[in-house]
Write a protein that holds these residues in place. Structure first.
Motif, mmCIF file in Angstrom:
data_model
loop_
_atom_site.group_PDB
_atom_site.id
_atom_site.type_symbol
_atom_site.label_atom_id
_atom_site.label_comp_id
_atom_site.label_asym_id
_atom_site.label_seq_id
_atom_site.Cartn_x
_atom_site.Cartn_y
_atom_site.Cartn_z
ATOM 1 N N GLN A 1 -4.094 4.856 12.561
ATOM 2 C CA GLN A 1 -5.266 5.597 12.987
ATOM 3 C C GLN A 1 -5.709 6.539 11.886
ATOM 4 O OE1 GLN A 1 -7.210 5.367 15.449
ATOM 5 N NE2 GLN A 1 -6.122 4.230 17.042
ATOM 6 N N ASP A 98 -15.861 4.987 4.956
ATOM 7 C CA ASP A 98 -15.394 3.603 4.923
ATOM 8 C C ASP A 98 -13.966 3.623 4.399
ATOM 9 O OD1 ASP A 98 -18.625 2.470 3.797
ATOM 10 O OD2 ASP A 98 -17.760 2.396 5.820
ATOM 11 N N THR A 101 -7.242 0.973 5.520
ATOM 12 C CA THR A 101 -6.013 1.529 6.059
ATOM 13 C C THR A 101 -4.790 0.998 5.316
ATOM 14 O OG1 THR A 101 -5.644 -0.220 7.666
ATOM 15 C CG2 THR A 101 -7.126 1.594 8.317
ATOM 16 N N ARG A 105 -6.841 -3.080 6.031
ATOM 17 C CA ARG A 105 -8.018 -3.471 6.802
ATOM 18 C C ARG A 105 -9.062 -2.374 6.658
ATOM 19 N NH1 ARG A 105 -6.029 -6.342 12.443
ATOM 20 N NH2 ARG A 105 -4.862 -8.049 11.453
ATOM 21 N N ALA A 106 -10.314 -2.782 6.595
ATOM 22 C CA ALA A 106 -11.415 -1.845 6.383
ATOM 23 C C ALA A 106 -12.091 -1.497 7.703
ATOM 24 C CB ALA A 106 -12.434 -2.435 5.414
ATOM 25 N N TYR A 107 -12.280 -0.215 7.903
ATOM 26 C CA TYR A 107 -12.949 0.273 9.104
ATOM 27 C C TYR A 107 -13.915 1.380 8.713
ATOM 28 C CZ TYR A 107 -9.092 -1.997 11.599
ATOM 29 O OH TYR A 107 -8.183 -2.906 12.070
ATOM 30 N N ASN A 108 -14.901 1.591 9.562
ATOM 31 C CA ASN A 108 -15.819 2.708 9.399
ATOM 32 C C ASN A 108 -15.518 3.757 10.466
ATOM 33 O OD1 ASN A 108 -18.797 3.930 10.183
ATOM 34 N ND2 ASN A 108 -18.523 3.610 7.986
ATOM 35 N N TYR A 109 -15.380 4.993 10.039
ATOM 36 C CA TYR A 109 -15.006 6.066 10.949
ATOM 37 C C TYR A 109 -16.057 7.164 10.956
ATOM 38 C CZ TYR A 109 -10.307 4.074 11.084
ATOM 39 O OH TYR A 109 -9.233 3.232 11.255
#
Length: 120
Positions: A1, A98, A101, A105-109
């Motif tokens: 997270q 952007d 982790t 893996r790529a995530y937008n927060y």
């Protein structure tokens, strides 16, 4: 997270300055672009400024020359220095990042938002 925590909002008179900070924490391998958005009552969320990991920046026309975005990659933190504030800058300001982790893996927060109010 991953969490983004903003700080630095508040109430300021027109012509004044504020500095927003946004610190990212958690399972971070790397952070690509970071940015600030804002949303005024009854309006859509809009990009204010963004900065890449290499330091390239872009700004909304309405804030050019008044706002400066910067980042400290070692601290996973992005800043927004806001000068010559106007009442129309009043909005909730949101941090965005952007993130890649530790699981690659790529995530937008998004952050939770911080209120900026400029009085006339």
């Amino acid at each position: 997270q991953v969490q983004l925590v903003e700080s630095g909002g508040g109430l300021v008179q027109a012509g004044g300055s504020l500095r927003l900070s946004c610190a990212a924490s958690g399972s971070i391998f790397s952070i690509n672009a970071m940015g600030w958005y804002r949303q005024a009552p009854g309006k859509q969320r809009e990009l204010v400024a963004a900065i890449t990991s290499g330091g390239s920046t872009n700004y909304a026309d309405s804030v050019k020359g008044r706002f400066t975005i910067s980042r400290d990659n070692a601290k996973n933190t992005v800043y927004l220095q806001m000068n010559s504030l106007k009442p129309e800058d009043t909005a909730v300001y949101y941090c965005n990042a952007d993130v890649v982790t530790t699981h690659l893996r790529a995530y937008n927060y998004w952050g939770q938002g911080t209120q900026v109010t400029v009085s006339s």
